[in-house]
Write a protein that holds these residues in place. Sequence first.
Motif, PDB file in Angstrom:
ATOM      1  N   ASN A   2      -1.158  26.306  58.571  1.00 51.97           N
ATOM      2  CA  ASN A   2      -1.619  27.608  59.049  1.00 51.97           C
ATOM      3  C   ASN A   2      -2.822  28.075  58.237  1.00 51.97           C
ATOM      4  OD1 ASN A   2      -0.812  29.148  56.717  1.00 51.97           O
ATOM      5  ND2 ASN A   2       1.304  29.021  57.440  1.00 51.97           N
ATOM      6  N   LEU A   3      -3.481  29.088  58.719  1.00 56.10           N
ATOM      7  CA  LEU A   3      -4.754  29.530  58.151  1.00 56.10           C
ATOM      8  C   LEU A   3      -4.599  30.023  56.722  1.00 56.10           C
ATOM      9  CD1 LEU A   3      -7.718  29.829  58.893  1.00 56.10           C
ATOM     10  CD2 LEU A   3      -7.216  32.117  59.774  1.00 56.10           C
ATOM     11  N   ALA A   4      -3.525  30.730  56.432  1.00 56.07           N
ATOM     12  CA  ALA A   4      -3.316  31.253  55.082  1.00 56.07           C
ATOM     13  C   ALA A   4      -3.182  30.121  54.065  1.00 56.07           C
ATOM     14  CB  ALA A   4      -2.079  32.149  55.055  1.00 56.07           C
ATOM     15  N   ASP A   5      -2.465  29.055  54.440  1.00 59.21           N
ATOM     16  CA  ASP A   5      -2.309  27.913  53.534  1.00 59.21           C
ATOM     17  C   ASP A   5      -3.650  27.225  53.258  1.00 59.21           C
ATOM     18  OD1 ASP A   5       0.389  28.347  53.292  1.00 59.21           O
ATOM     19  OD2 ASP A   5       0.939  26.899  54.850  1.00 59.21           O
ATOM     20  N   ALA A   6      -4.531  27.195  54.281  1.00 60.34           N
ATOM     21  CA  ALA A   6      -5.828  26.541  54.096  1.00 60.34           C
ATOM     22  C   ALA A   6      -6.691  27.260  53.071  1.00 60.34           C
ATOM     23  CB  ALA A   6      -6.564  26.473  55.441  1.00 60.34           C
ATOM     24  N   TYR A   7      -6.405  28.563  52.827  1.00 58.16           N
ATOM     25  CA  TYR A   7      -7.139  29.338  51.828  1.00 58.16           C
ATOM     26  C   TYR A   7      -6.422  29.361  50.469  1.00 58.16           C
ATOM     27  CZ  TYR A   7     -10.675  31.386  54.927  1.00 58.16           C
ATOM     28  OH  TYR A   7     -11.755  31.579  55.768  1.00 58.16           O
ATOM     29  N   ASN A   8      -5.348  28.641  50.317  1.00 56.61           N
ATOM     30  CA  ASN A   8      -4.518  28.719  49.112  1.00 56.61           C
ATOM     31  C   ASN A   8      -5.270  28.248  47.867  1.00 56.61           C
ATOM     32  OD1 ASN A   8      -2.499  27.414  47.116  1.00 56.61           O
ATOM     33  ND2 ASN A   8      -1.225  28.765  48.371  1.00 56.61           N
ATOM     34  N   PRO A   9      -5.383  29.099  46.821  1.00 62.87           N
ATOM     35  CA  PRO A   9      -6.110  28.712  45.609  1.00 62.87           C
ATOM     36  C   PRO A   9      -5.517  27.495  44.905  1.00 62.87           C
ATOM     37  CG  PRO A   9      -5.772  31.084  45.673  1.00 62.87           C
ATOM     38  CD  PRO A   9      -4.939  30.503  46.780  1.00 62.87           C
ATOM     39  N   ASP A  10      -4.193  27.369  44.895  1.00 67.45           N
ATOM     40  CA  ASP A  10      -3.568  26.224  44.225  1.00 67.45           C
ATOM     41  C   ASP A  10      -3.897  24.922  44.948  1.00 67.45           C
ATOM     42  OD1 ASP A  10      -2.424  27.714  42.190  1.00 67.45           O
ATOM     43  OD2 ASP A  10      -0.650  28.191  43.405  1.00 67.45           O
TER      44      ASP A  10
END
Length: 469
Positions: A2-10
């Motif tokens: 999902n889109l939020a995971d694609a932006y994940n800093p880790d």
Amino acid sequence: MNLADAYNPDLFRQQGHALVDLLADHLAQAESGTAPVLTYAEPDEQLAYWQADFAQPTNADPLPLLTNMIQRSIHLHNPAFMGHQVAPPLPLAALTGLLTGMLNQGQAVYEMGMTANALERIVTGWLAKKLGLGAAAGGLLTSGGTLANLTALLTARAVAAPADVWTEGTTNRLAIMVSDEAHYCVDRAARIMGLGSAGIIKIPTNDRFQMRTDLLEPYLAKARADGLTVFAVIGSACSTSTGSYDDLTAIADFCQAHGLWFHADGAHGGVAALSDTYRPLVRGIERADSVVVDFHKMMMIPALVTALIYQRGTDSFRTFQQKAQYLWADADAQDWFNSGKRAFECTKLMMSAKVYTVLRTYGEGLFAQNVEILYGLARQFAALVRERAGFELAVEPESNIVCFRYAGQTSDPAQIDLLNSQIRQRLLHKGQFYIVQTTLRERVWLRVSLMNPLTTAGHLAALLDAIEG
């Protein structure tokens, strides 16, 4: 994903560490010269490979894909890369490119590029000083020499043409004068501007492929007799095929005498101004109305970063005169911090950061070292060519570009042309060395651009051995 995971800093941290490790291994292998400089594939074969790859299911781990991209690309950091005029970028500059890619700052308006616009002001000011252009000089960065040369000629037209072309258009038959060895982008820029073939007055070159400045007067007289209004003369510093420098002082004298705009295309060789040894090659560049210099050629910055510097910095505001109320409150104000007023690009890359970071970390001396190593290497190579039976040198090199060919026992020009074209193709497919070819006076020559400071005389001797083989 999902889109939020694609932006994940880790996730970014994990992928970033893996990519830096991959690139560091690539850099080590390329610099060692133990692997081919490229693994050549025909265009249709390359396309078919990536079409098949694109049809595969997605993979959450991008490393295999990125590895394939590296393996199927040419390796500029290999000392056997001696082809086109593109620098093997400094690792620090490439890392800065990662930062600018993440920040994604535009520069058209100040608040979208606060740091980038300030750094651009400093970098262009530094370069203007090194070129000797004076306290009033200033300019901008743009995406490549082609765009920079076009912008400079548009400015020249705005300043020197007999009418306000931007608002009123023109029916005048405008023209420029340029060496017949100049980069093709000057010809392209003139045609984009609507000058047509008649408006591109090509001055013949001498036996060293330099503009014959003694012909400027008669060519100007003929142009005027033909009803053309010449507004600019372009000097090459240096030419693309042979790396030869035009006599910039003679061009400056001619332009001053006739009230013409003097533009110096120093995309490749303008950086000679940074070297105490090779600065005499660009004598007269300090008198140019505008100068172009590519950082991605001789200054080890990833493409594309080009400086366009004006003798009078205020001239840069005369190129484009558009109103854009949603961008600028005052379209006529000469504010350096709104880059969009002076450049083609609106959302311009944060390119100044790469140059500034290198200057602040290593100092300007690194650029001078690169020029002196590469220009010196070309002279070593020319000496090796002269010493070998069966080889011919087109012209003594002035820059880091050398044109030569192998004739062997053959004296027939057509056979020599065919032989050298075949040599170039065999080298390309073997991948041991990467060089190109050019045509000079209707004859085929092999051509090297020595862009990698890790290339040595040993690599150059091995190239000649491979050609003989």
